[in-house]
Design a protein around this motif. Structure first.
Motif, short mmCIF file in Angstrom:
data_model
loop_
_atom_site.label_atom_id
_atom_site.label_comp_id
_atom_site.label_asym_id
_atom_site.label_seq_id
_atom_site.Cartn_x
_atom_site.Cartn_y
_atom_site.Cartn_z
N ALA A 245 0.86 -1.21 0.09
CA ALA A 245 0.17 -0.05 0.13
C ALA A 245 0.83 1.25 0.02
O ALA A 245 0.72 2.33 -0.66
CB ALA A 245 -0.91 0.01 1.13
N LEU A 246 1.84 1.23 0.75
CA LEU A 246 2.66 2.62 0.91
C LEU A 246 3.49 2.83 -0.44
O LEU A 246 3.61 3.98 -0.67
CB LEU A 246 3.80 2.14 1.93
CG LEU A 246 3.23 2.44 3.28
CD1 LEU A 246 4.48 2.12 4.34
CD2 LEU A 246 2.69 3.64 3.84
N LYS B 68 7.87 5.75 0.75
CA LYS B 68 8.48 4.82 -0.26
C LYS B 68 9.44 4.10 0.79
O LYS B 68 10.12 2.88 0.86
CB LYS B 68 8.92 5.48 -1.40
CG LYS B 68 9.92 4.65 -2.28
CD LYS B 68 10.18 5.30 -3.62
CE LYS B 68 11.04 4.22 -4.48
NZ LYS B 68 11.08 4.84 -5.73
N GLU B 69 10.47 5.07 1.40
CA GLU B 69 11.53 4.69 2.30
C GLU B 69 11.05 3.61 3.19
O GLU B 69 11.84 2.55 3.64
CB GLU B 69 12.12 5.75 3.09
CG GLU B 69 12.97 6.74 2.25
CD GLU B 69 13.31 7.81 2.94
OE1 GLU B 69 13.40 8.00 4.21
OE2 GLU B 69 13.86 8.96 2.14
N ALA C 170 3.35 7.23 -4.83
CA ALA C 170 3.32 7.65 -6.02
C ALA C 170 1.95 8.52 -6.15
O ALA C 170 2.00 9.34 -7.02
CB ALA C 170 3.08 6.34 -6.99
N LEU C 171 1.10 8.40 -5.19
CA LEU C 171 -0.33 9.10 -5.31
C LEU C 171 -0.20 10.59 -4.64
O LEU C 171 -0.86 11.28 -4.85
CB LEU C 171 -1.46 8.16 -4.96
CG LEU C 171 -1.73 7.25 -5.96
CD1 LEU C 171 -2.82 6.10 -5.16
CD2 LEU C 171 -1.98 7.59 -7.17
N THR C 172 0.65 10.59 -3.61
CA THR C 172 0.05 11.62 -2.61
C THR C 172 1.09 12.76 -3.44
O THR C 172 2.20 12.49 -4.12
CB THR C 172 0.98 11.40 -1.31
OG1 THR C 172 0.80 12.61 -0.62
CG2 THR C 172 2.42 11.19 -1.34
N ALA C 173 0.48 13.91 -3.07
CA ALA C 173 1.29 15.18 -3.47
C ALA C 173 2.13 15.89 -2.38
O ALA C 173 2.96 16.73 -2.86
CB ALA C 173 0.19 16.14 -4.00
N TYR D 118 7.61 -2.53 -6.52
CA TYR D 118 9.00 -1.87 -5.98
C TYR D 118 9.73 -2.09 -7.29
O TYR D 118 10.50 -1.00 -7.79
CB TYR D 118 9.41 -2.66 -4.88
CG TYR D 118 10.99 -2.03 -4.62
CD1 TYR D 118 11.36 -0.90 -4.55
CD2 TYR D 118 11.85 -2.90 -3.84
CE1 TYR D 118 12.55 -0.49 -4.12
CE2 TYR D 118 13.07 -2.60 -3.44
CZ TYR D 118 13.38 -1.52 -3.56
OH TYR D 118 14.70 -1.07 -3.12
N ARG D 119 9.78 -3.05 -8.21
CA ARG D 119 10.53 -3.12 -9.22
C ARG D 119 9.85 -2.23 -10.41
O ARG D 119 10.81 -1.73 -11.04
CB ARG D 119 10.30 -4.78 -9.88
CG ARG D 119 11.31 -4.90 -10.90
CD ARG D 119 11.18 -6.27 -11.34
NE ARG D 119 10.17 -6.71 -12.01
CZ ARG D 119 9.83 -7.60 -12.77
NH1 ARG D 119 10.91 -8.38 -13.27
NH2 ARG D 119 8.33 -7.95 -13.45
N LYS D 120 8.79 -2.18 -10.53
CA LYS D 120 8.33 -1.06 -11.52
C LYS D 120 8.58 0.23 -11.20
O LYS D 120 8.93 1.03 -12.02
CB LYS D 120 6.59 -1.24 -11.47
CG LYS D 120 6.04 -2.64 -12.14
CD LYS D 120 4.47 -2.62 -12.10
CE LYS D 120 4.13 -3.72 -12.77
NZ LYS D 120 2.47 -4.07 -12.50
N GLN D 121 8.45 0.52 -9.94
CA GLN D 121 8.97 1.93 -9.64
C GLN D 121 10.38 1.99 -9.68
O GLN D 121 10.92 3.14 -10.34
CB GLN D 121 8.83 2.33 -8.06
CG GLN D 121 7.07 2.56 -7.74
CD GLN D 121 6.95 3.13 -6.29
OE1 GLN D 121 7.92 3.29 -5.57
NE2 GLN D 121 5.53 3.09 -6.07
#
Length: 420
Positions: free
Chosen positions: A335-336, A353-354, A341-344, A411-414
């Motif tokens: 979820a994180l 992400k960390e 990727a969604l939060t501004a 994670y891999r996609k990011q």
């Protein structure tokens, strides 16, 4: 010739450096985890064979494999795992097995006995449709969504999770219980709305999310597990728990379901209210003073703490150490990554992400990853299903593996996007 040679040398050096940079950025825990999963899931395939009425779920106390039947809530995770293995490896062996196990769930499209049809059908058929443009799969998901909608009440503005039942310890009669887990089933409804252009699916999903936000989420963004409504008036009758420590405590996996569910709902609606709820619940999880430093939570944030009174036979002497819940950690990590990727909010973007990467590194360690043959079938160790009922305590669980693999793929996609 010299110019040609120098050009080739330059191209080779650039390609080599680029490849080295990609390898440097590719986190090795992804490959290590999928490599570790391969023999375990091959072993699980051998023992399950073509027994398409029993689905692998966990381990029993004696170490034997625990199955649940086709109409139980976790049936979709095993085919979902197989699709994730195919997504990573591109090995048709996994694709064929994923297809077989997915199609074995077809009759569940008419299952109206509980709310978990989203888990069962979207984790299986939803993943299948990412790799196969199969009209029958779409029809099955649409019918599954219709079945889920049969449990919706306009009066309550929510989808009923369980049928009428007694609460834990027979304290109250739950006439119309709705649980936080139910947020995870809304993705099926959003999918059906997009495919059919029928806005009623979306209407039900949004109403349910709004009611959950209003009645399950506390002012500090912790969460209740169960809210019981009066089906005649829609009034809240009780706020309780079934799998948590006490009615007022915060059950770790319930909090994880909320983070994931509200993140997904924001993705589908872009309604800022859902984003704020997802962020608040994520912040509560990550900032909690009782979250261990490795970020894998105890099964309940408040277990055994002063002021929290359990409704079950809690005996502190039985617990020399509070059990962890790797499944809650895996769900939260997945979820994180999406929430980041969604939060501004730039600060939150980095923070989420960390934290997700830190959780994945913990789960990929020898403490949680089954690399030493602790069991023959499952990838993650140390999850907790339902401690108050002494059921599935400190065991591997199929859905822990599912969300761990999902998180690794996200994670891999990011990372891939960062490398381009």
């Amino acid at each position: 010739m010299k110019v040609y040679f120098y050009c080739l040398t330059f191209v080779f050096m650039v390609a080599t450096l680029s490849g080295c940079q990609d390898q440097k950025k590719a986190d090795p825990i992804i490959a290590e985890s999928f490599n570790a999963a391969t023999p375990l899931y091959d072993s699980l395939l051998k023992v399950t064979g073509s027994n398409f009425t029993d689905y692998p779920h966990a381990l029993n106390p004696d170490g034997s494999l625990k199955f649940l039947q086709i109409d139980e809530w976790t049936g979709g995770f095993w085919p979902g795992i197989l699709w994730y293995m195919y997504e990573y490896t591109k090995d048709n062996h996994w694709k064929e097995e994923a297809r077989r196990w997915t199609e074995s769930l077809e009759t569940n499209q008419y299952n109206t006995a509980h709310h978990d049809i989203g888990f069962m059908m979207y984790c299986s058929y939803g993943n299948a449709l990412r790799f196969e443009d199969n009209a029958r799969y779409r029809d099955i998901l649409i019918q599954s969504a219709r079945s889920l909608c049969e449990r919706y009440s306009d009066t309550v503005q929510s989808i009923q999770s369980w049928n009428k039942r007694k609460s834990k310890g027979d304290k109250n009669l739950w006439e119309y219980p709705v649980i936080m887990d139910n947020m995870m089933n809304l993705e099926l409804l959003f999918y059906a709305a997009k495919v059919t252009k029928d806005s009623s699916f979306r209407h039900i999903a949004i109403n349910h999310a709004l009611q959950t936000m209003k009645n399950h989420v506390r002012t500090d963004y912790s969460s209740y597990h169960v809210v019981n409504y009066d089906p005649k008036t829609g009034k809240v009758l009780h706020r309780q728990t079934l799998q948590g420590f006490s009615d007022q405590s915060t059950w770790a996996r319930g909090q994880a379901w909320g983070i994931y569910g509200f993140t997904m709902t924001y993705r589908e609606t872009r309604d800022i209210r859902f984003l704020k709820t997802a962020e608040g619940m994520a912040d509560f999880f990550l900032n909690h003073p009782r979250l261990p430093s490795d970020k894998v939570p105890f099964w309940d944030f408040d277990a055994g703490e002063e002021g929290y009174v359990p409704d079950w036979d809690y005996r502190p002497e039985k617990f020399t150490e509070k059990p962890r819940d790797a499944s809650a950690a895996a769900i939260t990590a997945s979820a994180l990554l999406e929430l980041s990727a969604l939060t501004a909010d730039v600060h939150r973007k980095g923070k989420y992400k960390e934290a997700a990467i830190a959780i994945l590194h913990t789960l990929a360690s020898g403490s949680y990853l089954n690399t030493q043959g602790d069991n023959p079938y499952f990838l993650l160790k140390h999850s907790t299903g339902n401690l108050p009922s002494s059921n599935e305590v400190d065991v591997p669980l199929i859905y822990a593996d599912y969300y761990y693999l999902e998180a690794l793929l996200r994670y891999r996609k990011q990372q891939g996007k960062e490398n381009t």
